[in-house]
Enzyme design. Structure first.
Site, PDB file in Angstrom:
ATOM      1  N   GLU A  31       0.288  -1.053  -0.232  1.00  0.00           N
ATOM      2  CA  GLU A  31      -0.299   0.281   0.120  1.00  0.00           C
ATOM      3  C   GLU A  31       1.287   1.419  -0.089  1.00  0.00           C
ATOM      4  OE1 GLU A  31      -3.143  -0.426   2.112  1.00  0.00           O
ATOM      5  OE2 GLU A  31      -3.927   1.168   2.519  1.00  0.00           O
ATOM      6  N   GLU A  53       1.772   2.003  -3.608  1.00  0.00           N
ATOM      7  CA  GLU A  53       0.652   2.406  -4.054  1.00  0.00           C
ATOM      8  C   GLU A  53       0.359   4.165  -3.975  1.00  0.00           C
ATOM      9  OE1 GLU A  53      -2.504   0.541  -2.943  1.00  0.00           O
ATOM     10  OE2 GLU A  53      -4.312   0.633  -4.691  1.00  0.00           O
ATOM     11  N   CYS A  83      -8.363  -2.332   4.103  1.00  0.00           N
ATOM     12  CA  CYS A  83      -8.099  -3.155   5.519  1.00  0.00           C
ATOM     13  C   CYS A  83      -9.726  -3.500   5.906  1.00  0.00           C
ATOM     14  CB  CYS A  83      -7.196  -2.889   6.731  1.00  0.00           C
ATOM     15  SG  CYS A  83      -6.568  -1.455   7.164  1.00  0.00           S
ATOM     16  N   LYS A 122     -15.758  -9.499   8.352  1.00  0.00           N
ATOM     17  CA  LYS A 122     -14.454 -10.642   8.046  1.00  0.00           C
ATOM     18  C   LYS A 122     -14.834 -11.733   7.848  1.00  0.00           C
ATOM     19  CE  LYS A 122     -10.442  -7.808   9.149  1.00  0.00           C
ATOM     20  NZ  LYS A 122      -9.973  -7.400   7.115  1.00  0.00           N
ATOM     21  N   GLU A 129     -16.397 -10.506   4.697  1.00  0.00           N
ATOM     22  CA  GLU A 129     -14.718 -10.905   4.141  1.00  0.00           C
ATOM     23  C   GLU A 129     -14.666 -11.883   2.869  1.00  0.00           C
ATOM     24  OE1 GLU A 129     -11.153  -8.839   5.115  1.00  0.00           O
ATOM     25  OE2 GLU A 129     -10.776  -7.140   3.516  1.00  0.00           O
ATOM     26  N   GLU A 186     -14.370 -12.247  -4.267  1.00  0.00           N
ATOM     27  CA  GLU A 186     -12.717 -12.137  -5.557  1.00  0.00           C
ATOM     28  C   GLU A 186     -11.815 -12.981  -3.781  1.00  0.00           C
ATOM     29  OE1 GLU A 186     -15.380 -10.256  -4.110  1.00  0.00           O
ATOM     30  OE2 GLU A 186     -16.070  -8.904  -5.711  1.00  0.00           O
TER      31      GLU A 186
END
Lengths: 571, 657, 162
Positions: free
Chosen positions: A277, A280, A297, A356, A359, A364
Site C-alpha cells: 500500500e 501504491e 483493510c 471479516k 469478507e 473475489e
C-alpha cells in the site's frame, strides 16, 4: 448543586442526568435501552426512580437533576415497578437461555437474577418469528428482541447505514430491514456494532466454531490459524489478566493446545499490506492520479463505499486486507514451501470483527482456485473455544508463532487501533520517498480516539494531506466534504468501528472507554519497546519478496494480494 | 356594534383598507367607510332580501342524507321563478335531528326544521311560501332578531330544550353561517380581535389576558393556556412554531370536526393571535385524514386569508408575518400526544419522547413550539374582544369558561353541546340530552374516551370541571360523552377500550406495549365462552382479575406518555362501579347484559315452541335437538352462539339468556 | 381490479415537491397513495431515493400509520367506524353482516377486486352511529338490512356500468 440520593447528601454538577449523578456516586441503576453517547430514548423504563414530591416514577436517563432533588433509587416501589416491567418483557421472550448464544452474557438474564424474578406471573404471549440466517456475519432472532432500539440507533447514528429500523407499531413492532427481507438483501455492512449493543440474543454473530472443530477433528486437514493484532491485547481481559496485557504468547500456546497445527500472525501480512500500500501511495502521488488513496483493510468500510459512494471505488487501495493477504500467502507461498496441497489446508482467522466473515466469503477472495480463508472466528468465539477445551490461559507458557509467517514489526500491531494503519504506512512511505529511515517514526497526532484526525506532513518537499477516520458517520462527513470540494487529501485511513479494531464488532461485550484506552495503550507500548518498528525492516517480509513476489505491485502481488470492488444495491 | 359600523373598521387604516377594498368591492374607486359598512351589512345575513335555504351539510348531515335533501330542494325550487339562495352550513349540533333545513324568508325570522328527509322538503317549502301556518308544528325552533317578524307558536332557539342550558361561544356560529364565506365571518365582527391584537397589544399582554381568563387546554391536558404560551414566548429563538392539534383521535369526540367544518375562521383567527403571542412565524394545523370535509373547508379558508392578506407577510401592517400549513394525520391516535405529533410533522414515526425538555422550550425541529387544541384556540378571539373577566365569570372555581361535549350513544338527543363549566352531568344527560332512548335504564356515561372513566347514577350530580372528575376516577378528556344503558356490558366496554389502546399503542415503552396486551388477554379470557377455553384458562381467569389492579399500577406509574399512563383508567373505573358484572362473567360465566356473545346462553321457551324444526335445520353445529311437533332444546355445550336460530324462529320461542 | 395508473410515474408526482425534505415524507406518501391507490415496493424505493432517506426509514414510517396500504384495494373501499359510540350502537353486528355478505375479512379485498373492507378509527359522526364510509361517501344509522341494500346498490351500479 446539592441533591440527595437515598438519603445521602451529595454535590453534583448542574445539568447532568439523574443516571449520571448516580453513576458518579457509584449507585448502579439498571438500564436496557440506554447508550452512553446517544440521546436517551426513554423506552425501556427500567431506570425509573422515585423523586420526592413527584407523583409518577421518572426515568433517570432522561431527567436532569435540580437543586434540592430527593431521589430514591431502590425503594420498594421502584423495585416493584422494575420487576413488573421485567416480568412483562419475559412474558414475551423465549425461555431459550440454555441454548442461546448469549447465555451468561445476556443483560436480560442478569436483570432477572438481580431483581429476583422467580414466578411466571404473566401468560406467555410469544409469537414465533422466523430467524434470519441470510447474512454471513450476523444472525437475527426477532423473537428475542426487546425492542430497546439500541441496534437501530447505532446503525443509524454511529454508522449512518440504517440497514435496520422499526416497522409497524404497538405489539406488532419489529426491528428489521426495509420490506422485512433478510439482512443479505439490505445494505447492512456486517460491522456487528448492532450485536455489540444488543442486550439479548436478538442479534449475534454467526457461529463458526462447529466448522472449525470439525476441521480440527479431520485427520486429512492441515488446520492453520492467524490472529489479528488487536486480539492479543484484548483476550487477556476474559481470562483474569489485567486490562491492556499482551497475551500473544499464551494465546499461541492455547491455539496449539486446541489442535491448530500452525499458528501465524496477521501482523505479518499487515507488514506485507504496508509494503504494497505504501508503494501504491507513492506511485499514485508520483502520477498524480486516483487520489486520495483510501485504505481497504476494513471490510465494513469497503461494503459501505460499494453501497453508498461507488464513485469513490477507484480511490480505494486495491490491496486486500491483511487477513486475506495472509490467506492467499498461506495457500500459495507457504503451502508450496511446505509441500502441502492447498486443498488440504483449512485456514482459520481470529478477528475482532464480524465483517471479516463476510469478507472471507467474497467471490473475489479466491486465489489459485481456493478460498483464501475458510473460517473466521471472532474474539468472543475464540474465548468460548478456549473455555470449551478447559484451557487455563494464565497458566500457559508463552510460545512463538510459526515461521515464516510469524515475524512482525510493531507498525503492523498498530493496525488494531485507529490511526495505526496510517502511521505504519507513512513510516514505510517516507522511506520509499526519501530512502531515509529517520524521516517518520511515531506520529503522535494520530494517537487518540477522536473520530476525524487531520494531519499534513511534509516529507522532503512533498506535502501529504492525510486524515484518519473511525466510525462511518465520520467517514460520510469526510467523503461529503471531498465531494463538495471543501477538502482535499492524499491519504485517508478509515476504520468502520469507532476507535478501530480494538473496539470492533467481534470483541468482548462492553465498550466502556477505559477498556478501549487500555487496549490502545498496550499497542503503543508494544510499539515503543519493539526493535523492528517498520514494515520494510521485517526480514521475513523481505525474504518473501526476494523469493516469491519480486517486488511490491508486481504481477504476482497483483495476482494474489490485490482485489477489485463493485457497486452494490440493497435496501 | 357602535355607530352602525362594524368594529373592524376602526382598525382598518392605510394599506389594510386597500386589501379589504380589493376583496369586498372590486372595481369601486375610492370607496368610503360607508361603502364597506354597507357591503359588510349585507354579508352578515341578519336579514335577507330573498328566500335563503340553509342545509346542515357537515359530516353528520351528509351521513343522514343531506345531499338527497338538497336535490329534493332544487327540484322543488326549479319550478318557481323567484330568486333564492341555498347555503350549505356546518353542524349546529343537533345530530339526532339531521338532516336539518333552515328557511329564511324576507321580513321573517329564520326558521329551522329537523329530520328533513327528501319527501318532507316540498310540503315545507310550499307551505311556507303560501304562508300556511300548519307547517309550523313541524318546526324545531326559530332564531331571534331585532326587526323581523316572529313565527307564531314556534319556540325560540334559546328556549328549545336542547339549547336552553347551553352557552355557545365556540359553537355560536356553527350551523348558522356559511363556512366558506370569509366575508360573512368578517361581517359578523370576525378578525376584529386579530386587528385589535396586532394594533394595540404586545405579545406578553396577549399572554397575560389569556392567562388571566383562566382558559385551560381543552384537548384534555387542562394546562393553563396563557402559562404555556409564556414558556415559549420567554424562550429566545430565531424560529418558533405554533401547532394546532386537530387530530381529535378520541373515538366518540367530534367537537373539533364541527368547528373546523362549520366555522373554520374562528379557529384560524385564534391561531393567528396565538402565533403572535409567542412570536411564531410558522403555524401548522395537524388534522386527521379521516376528516376530508373539514380539510377542504380549512384549505378554502386559508386560501381566502392569503388572498385578503390576513396571512403572509406584514399582516394588518403590523410587521407580523405568519404562514399556516396544513398537515394531514395518517391514522395514529398516539399522534394526539404532543411530542408524537411533533415527530409526525418531522416525517418520522409518531412516537413520543421523554419530557423534559417540553415542546414550549424545545419542540418542532428543536425550536420552541406550542401545541393547542382546536377548541382552546376557538375561544381566543372572544376573550380578546370581551376581556378575561368576562371569560372567568363563567364556570366555577377551578375551571373557567365553557366546554364543548359530544353526546352520543344510547341517548335521545345525540349531538354537540357547549355548556359552562360546573354544570352537572345530570343536567347534560337528562335536561339537554333528553335521557336514555327507548325508555331504557341509564347505566353509565363514559367520559374521556380511552383515557377516561365512567360516571354512574350515584355521581350524576357531579359538577363537571377538570378536578372534580379526577376524584371519581374519571377525566375530562377532549369531551366525548358516550351514554350506556342496561343493554351494554361494562366488561365489554373495558375490553373495547383495551383493544383500542392495543391497536393504537406506539410500542415504544414496555409497560404500555406489553402491559396493555396482558390486560387485553385477561379481559378476553373473562369474556370467552367455555367452548373456546383451553387448558389453564379457568385458573388464569381468577388470577387475572387480581393482577389487573397490580398491572394497572405499573402501567400508570411507568409509561412514557399519557396514552399509556391513562390506558388502565377504563378498566379501573368499570371495576370500581361494576364489579358485579365482572364477577358474573368470572364466577357465573354469564354476561348479564347479553352482549358478550360467548357467555350468552340461547334458550328455547317450551311453551312457545311448536316443533317446526326450522332452527335445528339452520343450526351450523347441530346443537338443537327435538322431534317434529315437539318442543326443541338447545345443547349449550355445542352452541357456537351464532344467533341463526333466533333469527329464523317465527314464533319468538328463542331467547338470549 | 383497481390497477395503478401506470401513465403517471412516481417521478412526475414528485415534481409537486420541489424542495422536499424529511418533513415532507408523510405528505408525499399520502399524495402518491391518493394517485396510485397503494404504495408498492418500487414506489417506496423511488420516494426514498428522492428524499435521500434510507429505505428502512421510509418503510418504517409508512408501516407505522394506519392510512398506508401496501396492496391494491378494491374499487369500493368500505371503511366501517370502530369508535366508541358506534361500538355501543352495535357496529360489530354491522361488521359481521359485511363480512358475511362480502365473504372477506377486514383488511381484505374481494377476489373480483370490487370491494375492500377496513375497520377505521372514529370518523367523527358519532351522533349518527353506527357509521361507515365508502370511497368517502358516508352512510349513517346503519342496520344489517341497510347494509344489504347499500352493497347491492354498488353491485348494481357496477353491473350497469359494464
Amino acid at each position: 448543586m446539592k441533591i440527595e440520593i437515598n438519603n445521602q447528601s451529595l454535590n453534583m454538577p448542574a445539568g447532568i442526568s439523574i443516571l449520571d449523578a448516580c453513576k458518579s456516586a457509584n449507585i448502579n441503576i439498571p438500564t436496557l435501552c440506554y447508550l452512553e453517547d446517544l440521546f436517551p430514548s426513554g423506552s425501556c423504563r427500567m431506570c425509573v426512580v422515585e423523586i420526592a414530591g413527584v407523583k409518577n416514577l421518572v426515568t433517570s436517563c432522561s431527567t436532569q437533576i435540580t437543586e434540592g432533588m430527593k431521589i430514591s433509587t431502590h425503594s420498594n416501589r421502584v423495585i416493584a415497578a422494575r420487576k413488573s416491567i421485567l416480568e412483562l418483557l419475559l412474558s414475551n421472550h423465549p425461555d431459550d437461555c440454555l441454548y442461546c448464544d448469549k447465555n451468561n452474557a445476556c443483560e436480560l438474564q442478569n436483570l432477572s437474577a438481580e431483581l429476583g424474578v422467580r414466578n411466571r406471573n404473566f401468560s406467555k404471549r410469544l409469537i414465533e418469528k422466523e430467524i434470519d440466517k441470510s447474512s454471513p456475519s450476523l444472525i437475527r432472532d426477532p423473537s428475542k428482541c426487546i425492542l430497546c432500539g439500541r441496534c437501530v440507533r447505532v446503525c443509524e447514528e454511529r454508522q449512518t447505514v440504517s440497514a435496520i429500523s422499526f416497522i409497524k407499531r404497538g405489539s406488532q413492532t419489529k426491528v428489521t430491514t426495509a420490506f422485512d427481507g433478510g439482512l443479505n438483501t439490505s445494505n447492512c455492512i456486517n460491522c456487528g456494532q448492532c450485536a455489540m449493543v444488543c442486550p439479548t440474543g436478538a442479534i449475534v454473530e454467526k457461529n463458526n466454531i462447529k466448522d472449525v472443530l470439525a476441521a480440527l477433528s479431520d485427520k486429512n486437514k492441515v488446520v492453520v490459524v492467524q490472529h489479528a493484532p488487536a486480539i492479543s491485547v484484548t483476550l487477556g481481559e476474559l481470562f483474569g489478566f489485567k486490562q491492556g496485557s499482551d497475551v500473544n504468547g499464551q494465546m499461541t500456546a492455547a491455539l496449539r493446545k486446541m489442535g491448530f497445527q500452525f499458528v501465524f500472525e496477521t501482523s505479518f501480512s499487515a507488514d506485507v499490506t504496508i509494503m504494497e500500500e505504501a508503494s501504491e501511495l507513492v506511485d499514485r502521488i508520483k502520477k498524480g492520479e486516483r487520489l486520495p488513496l483510501m485504505t481497504s483493510c476494513s471490510p465494513g468500510w469497503i461494503k459501505f463505499v460499494e453501497h453508498f459512494y461507488p464513485e469513490f471505488l477507484n480511490n480505494l487501495s486495491s490491496c486486500k486486507s491483511p487477513q486475506q493477504m495472509m490467506g492467499a500467502l498461506i495457500k500459495n507461498y507457504w503451502a508450496f514451501k511446505k509441500n502441502i496441497n492447498p486443498r488440504d489446508i483449512y485456514s482459520v482467522s481470529i478477528m475482532p470483527c464480524t465483517a471479516k466473515k463476510f469478507e472471507a466469503g467474497r467471490a473475489e477472495m479466491v486465489t489459485g482456485g481456493f478460498a483464501d480463508i475458510d473460517a473466521v472466528l471472532t474474539t468472543r468465539e475464540l474465548a468460548k473455544m478456549i473455555n470449551m477445551f478447559n484451557i487455563n490461559l494464565s497458566k500457559l507458557k508463552p510460545e512463538d508463532a510459526d515461521d515464516p509467517l510469524g515475524e512482525h514489526s510493531s507498525a503492523a500491531k498498530l493496525f488494531g487501533v485507529t490511526g495505526g494503519v496510517a502511521e505504519a504506512a507513512l513510516r514505510t512511505a517516507a522511506f520509499l520517498i526519501t530512502n531515509d529511515d529517520s524521516k517518520v517514526q511515531e506520529i503522535r497526532e494520530y494517537r487518540d480516539l477522536e473520530g476525524i484526525k487531520e494531519l499534513t506532513l511534509n516529507i522532503d518537499g512533498i506535502t501529504l494531506k492525510t486524515v484518519v477516520v473511525s466510525g462511518l458517520s465520520n467517514a460520510r462527513m469526510v467523503l461529503d466534504d471531498i465531494k463538495r470540494g471543501i477538502k482535499q487529501y492524499h491519504f485517508i485511513e478509515v476504520m468502520t468501528c469507532p476507535g478501530g479494531c480494538i473496539a470492533g464488532g467481534g470483541q468482548p461485550f462492553g465498550l466502556d472507554k477505559d477498556r478501549i484506552v487500555a487496549r490502545m495503550k498496550a499497542l503503543y507500548h508494544i510499539d515503543k519497546n519493539e526493535k523492528i518498528r517498520k514494515s520494510h525492516h521485517n526480514k521475513d517480509v523481505v525474504k518473501l519478496y526476494e523469493e516469491f513476489l519480486m517486488h511490491p505491485l508486481s504481477h504476482k502481488s497483483h495476482e494474489l494480494l490485490h482485489t477489485k470492488y463493485k457497486p452494490r444495491t440493497g435496501y | 356594534m357602535n355607530n352602525g359600523l362594524p368594529s373592524i373598521d376602526k382598525y382598518l387604516i392605510g394599506s389594510s383598507l386597500e386589501y379589504f377594498n380589493s376583496c369586498l368591492l372590486p372595481g369601486v374607486l375610492n370607496p368610503t367607510s360607508k361603502d364597506i359598512a354597507e357591503k359588510l351589512e349585507t354579508l352578515k345575513n341578519d336579514s335577507v332580501d330573498k328566500p335563503y335555504f340553509f342545509i346542515g351539510a357537515g359530516t353528520c348531515g351528509l351521513g343522514a342524507g343531506a345531499i338527497h335533501t338538497e336535490k329534493a330542494l332544487l327540484n322543488v325550487l326549479k319550478n318557481h321563478k323567484f330568486d333564492y339562495e341555498i347555503i350549505k352550513v356546518g353542524c349546529i349540533g343537533l345530530c339526532f335531528a339531521e338532516p336539518i333545513m333552515d328557511v329564511f324568508l324576507p321580513g321573517k325570522n329564520r326558521l329551522s326544521f329537523g329530520n328533513v328527509t327528501p319527501d318532507k322538503v316540498e310540503p315545507i317549502v310550499l307551505a311556507l311560501l303560501q304562508d300556511d301556518q300548519t307547517i309550523l308544528s313541524q318546526a324545531l325552533f326559530q332564531y331571534p332578531s331585532l326587526n323581523l317578524k316572529a313565527w307564531q307558536e314556534v319556540p325560540f332557539i334559546n328556549d328549545y330544550p336542547f339549547f336552553k342550558k347551553q352557552k355557545r361561544i365556540v359553537l355560536n356560529q356553527c350551523g348558522i353561517i356559511n363556512p366558506l364565506s370569509i366575508g360573512q365571518y368578517i361581517a359578523q365582527n370576525g378578525y376584529s380581535a386579530l386587528a385589535k391584537t396586532l394594533k394595540e397589544m404586545t405579545p406578553i399582554e396577549v399572554c397575560n389576558i389569556i392567562e388571566n381568563s383562566g382558559l385551560k387546554g381543552r384537548g384534555g391536558g387542562g394546562f393553563s393556556t396563557g402559562k404555556k404560551w409564556k414558556f415559549a414566548l420567554n424562550t429566545p429563538s430565531d424560529q418558533k412554531y405554533f401547532i394546532c392539534n386537530a387530530d381529535e383521535g378520541d373515538p366518540g369526540a367530534f367537537m373539533d370536526r364541527a368547528v373546523v367544518e362549520g366555522d373554520p375562521h374562528k379557529l384560524l383567527e385564534g391561531l393567528i393571535i396565538a402565533a403572535y403571542a409567542i412570536q411564531a412565524t410558522k403555524a401548522y394545523i395537524y388534522i386527521r385524514a379521516e376528516y376530508p370535509l373539514a380539510i377542504a373547508h380549512l384549505e378554502k379558508a386559508i386560501n381566502d386569508l392569503y388572498k385578503w392578506k390576513i396571512l403572509g407577510s406584514n399582516i394588518f401592517d403590523s410587521g407580523f408575518d405568519l404562514d399556516i400549513i396544513i398537515k394531514k394525520g395518517a391514522g395514529a391516535f398516539v399522534c394526539g400526544e404532543e411530542t408524537a405529533l411533533i415527530h409526525s410533522i418531522e416525517g418520522k414515526r409518531g412516537m413520543p419522547r421523554p419530557r423534559p425538555p417540553f415542546p414550549a422550550v424545545s419542540g418542532l425541529h428543536g425550536k420552541p413550539s406550542v401545541i393547542n387544541n382546536v377548541e382552546t384556540l376557538a375561544n381566543i378571539s372572544s376573550i380578546i374582544l370581551k376581556g378575561s373577566d368576562w371569560f372567568n365569570s363563567m364556570g366555577n372555581n377551578n375551571s373557567k369558561g365553557t366546554k364543548v361535549f359530544a353526546l352520543s350513544g344510547k341517548i335521545k338527543n345525540t349531538g354537540l353541546v357547549e355548556v359552562p363549566m360546573g354544570i352537572t352531568m345530570r343536567e347534560i344527560i337528562f335536561d339537554i340530552g333528553g335521557g336514555p332512548k327507548n325508555n331504557k335504564l341509564f347505566k353509565a356515561v363514559q367520559i374521556g374516551g380511552p383515557s377516561g372513566g365512567c360516571v354512574t347514577d350515584e355521581n350524576l350530580n357531579i359538577e363537571i370541571d377538570y378536578d372534580s372528575l379526577k376524584t371519581i376516577g374519571a377525566m375530562m378528556g377532549s369531551g366525548g360523552l358516550v351514554v350506556m344503558d342496561e343493554d351494554n356490558c361494562m366488561v365489554d366496554v373495558a375490553k373495547f377500550f383495551m383493544d383500542f389502546i392495543q391497536r393504537e399503542s406506539c410500542g415504544k415503552c414496555i409497560p404500555c406495549r406489553e402491559g396493555t396486551k396482558q390486560m387485553q388477554n385477561i379481559l378476553e379470557k373473562i369474556t370467552r365462552g367455555r367452548i373456546s377455553e383451553k387448558g389453564n384458562d379457568a385458573l388464569d381467569r381468577f388470577k387475572g382479575i387480581l393482577q389487573l389492579e397490580e398491572l394497572s399500577n405499573t402501567i400508570k406509574e411507568t409509561s412514557l406518555c399519557g396514552l399509556g399512563q391513562s390506558a388502565p383508567n377504563p378498566i379501573l373505573s368499570t371495576l370500581k362501579y361494576f364489579r358485579n358484572e365482572y364477577e358474573a362473567h368470572i364466577f357465573d360465566r354469564r354476561c348479564p347484559s347479553g352482549v358478550c356473545i360467548e357467555l350468552v346462553n340461547f334458550e328455547i321457551l317450551e311453551e312457545k315452541c311448536i316443533g317446526c324444526t326450522l332452527c335445528a335445520k339452520k343450526c351450523p353445529s347441530a346443537a338443537i335437538k327435538g322431534s317434529p311437533k315437539a318442543p326443541h332444546y338447545i345443547n349449550n355445550e355445542k352452541c357456537i352462539k351464532c344467533g341463526q336460530c333466533l333469527k329464523v324462529c317465527k314464533f319468538g320461542a328463542i331467547i338470549k339468556n | 381490479m383497481s390497477k395503478p395508473n401506470t401513465n403517471t410515474t412516481i417521478a412526475s408526482l414528485l415534481l409537486k415537491f420541489p424542495k422536499a425534505n424529511r418533513g415532507d415524507l408523510i405528505p408525499i406518501l399520502q399524495y402518491v397513495q391518493d394517485s396510485e391507490k397503494f404504495l408498492s415496493k418500487s414506489t417506496m424505493i423511488e420516494i426514498g431515493e428522492f428524499l435521500k432517506l434510507p429505505l428502512s426509514k421510509v418503510y418504517g414510517v409508512a408501516t407505522f400509520y394506519n392510512q398506508f396500504k401496501f396492496h391494491p384495494p378494491g374499487k369500493y373501499q368500505i371503511q366501517i367506524c370502530r369508535g366508541t359510540a358506534c361500538h355501543v350502537e352495535g357496529s360489530s353486528t354491522i361488521l359481521a353482516a359485511l363480512i358475511s355478505d362480502l365473504k372477506i375479512n377486514a383488511g381484505e379485498t374481494t377476489p373480483d377486486g370490487l370491494f375492500s373492507l377496513e375497520v377505521v378509527a372514529c370518523i367523527g359522526a358519532c351522533g349518527l352511529a353506527p357509521v361507515m364510509s365508502v370511497n368517502g361517501e358516508f352512510f349513517a344509522k346503519l342496520t344489517t338490512e341497510k347494509i344489504k341494500h347499500i352493497i347491492q346498490n354498488f353491485r348494481d351500479k357496477e353491473a350497469s356500468n359494464e
